[in-house]
Design a protein around this motif. Structure first.
Motif, mmCIF file in Angstrom:
data_model
loop_
_atom_site.group_PDB
_atom_site.id
_atom_site.type_symbol
_atom_site.label_atom_id
_atom_site.label_comp_id
_atom_site.label_asym_id
_atom_site.label_seq_id
_atom_site.Cartn_x
_atom_site.Cartn_y
_atom_site.Cartn_z
ATOM 1 N N TYR A 170 16.457 46.664 83.481
ATOM 2 C CA TYR A 170 17.594 46.614 84.426
ATOM 3 C C TYR A 170 18.696 46.879 83.837
ATOM 4 C CZ TYR A 170 15.386 43.529 87.839
ATOM 5 O OH TYR A 170 14.157 43.036 88.645
ATOM 6 N N THR A 171 19.589 47.569 84.710
ATOM 7 C CA THR A 171 21.030 48.083 84.521
ATOM 8 C C THR A 171 21.971 47.100 84.401
ATOM 9 O OG1 THR A 171 21.396 48.734 86.423
ATOM 10 C CG2 THR A 171 20.529 50.344 84.838
ATOM 11 N N LEU A 172 23.407 47.256 83.845
ATOM 12 C CA LEU A 172 24.409 46.036 83.793
ATOM 13 C C LEU A 172 24.552 45.495 85.082
ATOM 14 C CD1 LEU A 172 26.924 47.704 81.240
ATOM 15 C CD2 LEU A 172 25.791 45.491 81.114
ATOM 16 N N PRO A 173 24.843 46.175 86.294
ATOM 17 C CA PRO A 173 25.282 45.532 87.609
ATOM 18 C C PRO A 173 23.941 44.507 87.810
ATOM 19 C CG PRO A 173 25.640 47.733 88.015
ATOM 20 C CD PRO A 173 24.978 47.645 86.529
ATOM 21 N N VAL A 174 22.917 44.727 87.707
ATOM 22 C CA VAL A 174 21.667 43.896 87.953
ATOM 23 C C VAL A 174 21.781 42.517 86.930
ATOM 24 C CG1 VAL A 174 19.222 43.338 88.480
ATOM 25 C CG2 VAL A 174 20.221 45.645 88.818
ATOM 26 N N TYR A 175 22.023 42.747 85.748
ATOM 27 C CA TYR A 175 22.266 42.011 84.743
ATOM 28 C C TYR A 175 23.350 41.130 84.800
ATOM 29 C CZ TYR A 175 24.163 40.218 80.274
ATOM 30 O OH TYR A 175 24.416 39.168 79.160
ATOM 31 N N LEU A 176 24.255 41.360 85.559
ATOM 32 C CA LEU A 176 25.516 40.492 85.749
ATOM 33 C C LEU A 176 25.054 39.601 87.176
ATOM 34 C CD1 LEU A 176 28.693 42.858 85.491
ATOM 35 C CD2 LEU A 176 27.813 41.487 83.710
ATOM 36 N N VAL A 177 24.496 40.172 87.904
ATOM 37 C CA VAL A 177 24.063 39.047 88.884
ATOM 38 C C VAL A 177 23.034 38.111 88.475
ATOM 39 C CG1 VAL A 177 22.814 38.755 91.108
ATOM 40 C CG2 VAL A 177 24.375 40.947 90.790
ATOM 41 N N ASN A 178 22.258 38.495 87.599
ATOM 42 C CA ASN A 178 21.346 37.574 86.829
ATOM 43 C C ASN A 178 22.086 36.531 86.004
ATOM 44 O OD1 ASN A 178 19.042 38.701 88.108
ATOM 45 N ND2 ASN A 178 18.887 40.093 86.711
ATOM 46 N N LEU A 179 22.958 36.945 85.366
ATOM 47 C CA LEU A 179 24.038 36.184 84.427
ATOM 48 C C LEU A 179 24.939 35.153 85.360
ATOM 49 C CD1 LEU A 179 24.750 35.722 81.668
ATOM 50 C CD2 LEU A 179 26.600 37.368 82.005
ATOM 51 N N GLU A 180 25.326 35.675 86.263
ATOM 52 C CA GLU A 180 26.208 34.746 87.440
ATOM 53 C C GLU A 180 25.361 33.561 87.861
ATOM 54 O OE1 GLU A 180 28.302 34.975 91.782
ATOM 55 O OE2 GLU A 180 27.046 36.848 90.745
ATOM 56 N N SER A 181 24.089 33.298 87.843
ATOM 57 C CA SER A 181 23.379 32.391 88.667
ATOM 58 C C SER A 181 22.951 31.349 87.467
ATOM 59 C CB SER A 181 22.342 32.584 89.602
ATOM 60 O OG SER A 181 22.501 33.308 90.479
ATOM 61 N N GLY A 182 23.191 30.093 87.391
ATOM 62 C CA GLY A 182 22.951 29.282 86.350
ATOM 63 C C GLY A 182 21.789 28.514 86.905
ATOM 64 N N LEU A 183 21.844 27.004 86.167
ATOM 65 C CA LEU A 183 20.847 26.160 86.433
ATOM 66 C C LEU A 183 20.912 25.727 88.053
ATOM 67 C CD1 LEU A 183 18.265 24.418 85.590
ATOM 68 C CD2 LEU A 183 19.879 22.844 84.718
ATOM 69 N N TYR A 184 20.058 25.646 88.850
ATOM 70 C CA TYR A 184 20.162 25.205 90.204
ATOM 71 C C TYR A 184 21.312 25.936 90.925
ATOM 72 C CZ TYR A 184 17.800 21.185 88.126
ATOM 73 O OH TYR A 184 16.907 20.339 87.282
ATOM 74 N N GLY A 185 21.278 27.193 90.909
ATOM 75 C CA GLY A 185 22.213 27.915 91.383
ATOM 76 C C GLY A 185 23.766 27.817 91.089
ATOM 77 N N GLN A 186 23.832 27.148 89.956
ATOM 78 C CA GLN A 186 25.181 27.102 89.456
ATOM 79 C C GLN A 186 25.829 28.225 89.131
ATOM 80 O OE1 GLN A 186 25.829 24.142 86.544
ATOM 81 N NE2 GLN A 186 28.213 24.449 86.403
#
Length: 293
Positions: A238-254
């Motif tokens: 994955y590239t950075l933009p996709v990584y940032l989206v994955n990083l944004e979502s924490g446990l239980y969608g937080q």
């Protein structure tokens, strides 16, 4: 009063604008206000990265952090951002290199050579700009799968080249058109071939246009999200933009806003540095390549 007198007075007024102290003050005030408006989102993002996770998610948000916290950057670096940064860098370099080479050759050919269907082909290239990217996701995916480049960084870069090349060819063609014919004729009289003319004479003259096309390709590729999400299936590619989206979502969608803003700052820094280094060529190339003389 005579109309000619009124017109001459208006012309003198326009010529005198900007020379007095009042007009200069207004000019600097307006420029300062615009600069603050454009820089405010960047400043806000930088300050958000210095807040603790709880303070960054507070509602309503505060502008200044109560205390400086580096937790967001620790989370970003701990999540392995360097691998995704390397993926984005590889994709951008391949895209920019291919776009630069093909746009120079294409722009030079459309500007300096005559061949059957020249104008029709050029119009067809520009027509591709009107095709929505989302409408051809399935054909592009099937094509990459057919040639064995699906789920690869090279295949993703070729998709980006497809959409960045028409604009680059348009800019380079107009840049070559602005080069005086006399310069080309003088080089041919001195014995230059077409390739020598392009490499030794034309490229240094149209260098600002090349920088403009490269910057457009760089920014659009570096920040692109949808294609990287669709055409890449392995997490480690994955590239950075996709990584940032994955990083944004924490446990239980937080939503982890602090880590998201820290990742955004790391993503923004290369764009700012490259633009500051090449802004002189970018402005000259944008002016020369967008308007045909």
């Amino acid at each position: 009063m005579n109309v000619s007198v009124i017109q001459s007075s208006a012309v003198r007024a326009r010529r005198g604008w900007g020379k007095g102290p009042t007009s200069r003050i207004i000019y600097y005030v307006v420029c300062s206000v615009l600069a603050i408006l454009f820089l405010f989102p960047l400043i806000w993002t930088a300050l958000m990265t210095l807040k603790s996770p709880g303070e960054a998610a507070a509602v309503p948000p505060t502008f200044l952090p109560s205390h400086i916290s580096w937790t967001s950057y620790v989370q970003v670096f701990g999540a392995g951002i360097f691998g995704y940064l390397a993926n984005s860098t590889v994709v951008v370099l391949m895209t920019v290199l291919i776009v630069a080479i093909l746009s120079v050759l294409g722009g030079y050919g459309f500007s300096r050579f005559s061949f059957p269907g020249k104008n029709i082909i050029f119009v067809l290239i520009l027509v591709t700009l009107m095709i929505p990217f989302q409408s051809i996701l399935t054909p592009l995916f099937l094509l990459l799968h057919f040639i064995g480049l699906d789920n690869t960084l090279l295949g993703l870069s070729l998709v980006y080249v497809t959409f960045q090349l028409p604009v680059a060819i348009f800019l380079l063609r107009n840049s070559f058109d602005n080069v005086p014919r006399e310069l080309e004729e003088a080089a041919l009289i001195d014995g230059c071939s077409s390739w020598q003319l392009l490499w030794r004479v034309m490229l240094p003259v149209v260098f600002p246009g090349i920088v403009t096309a490269v910057l457009f390709a760089f920014f659009n590729t570096w920040n692109e999200f949808l294609a990287a999400l669709i055409f890449i299936t392995d997490n480690d590619k994955y590239t950075l933009p996709v990584y940032l989206v994955n990083l944004e979502s924490g446990l239980y969608g937080q939503v982890n806003l602090g880590a998201l803003y820290a990742g955004l700052m790391i993503t923004i820094i290369p764009c700012i540095v490259i633009f500051l280094l090449l802004q002189r060529y970018y402005i000259n190339g944008l002016i020369a390549g967008s308007v045909k003389a």
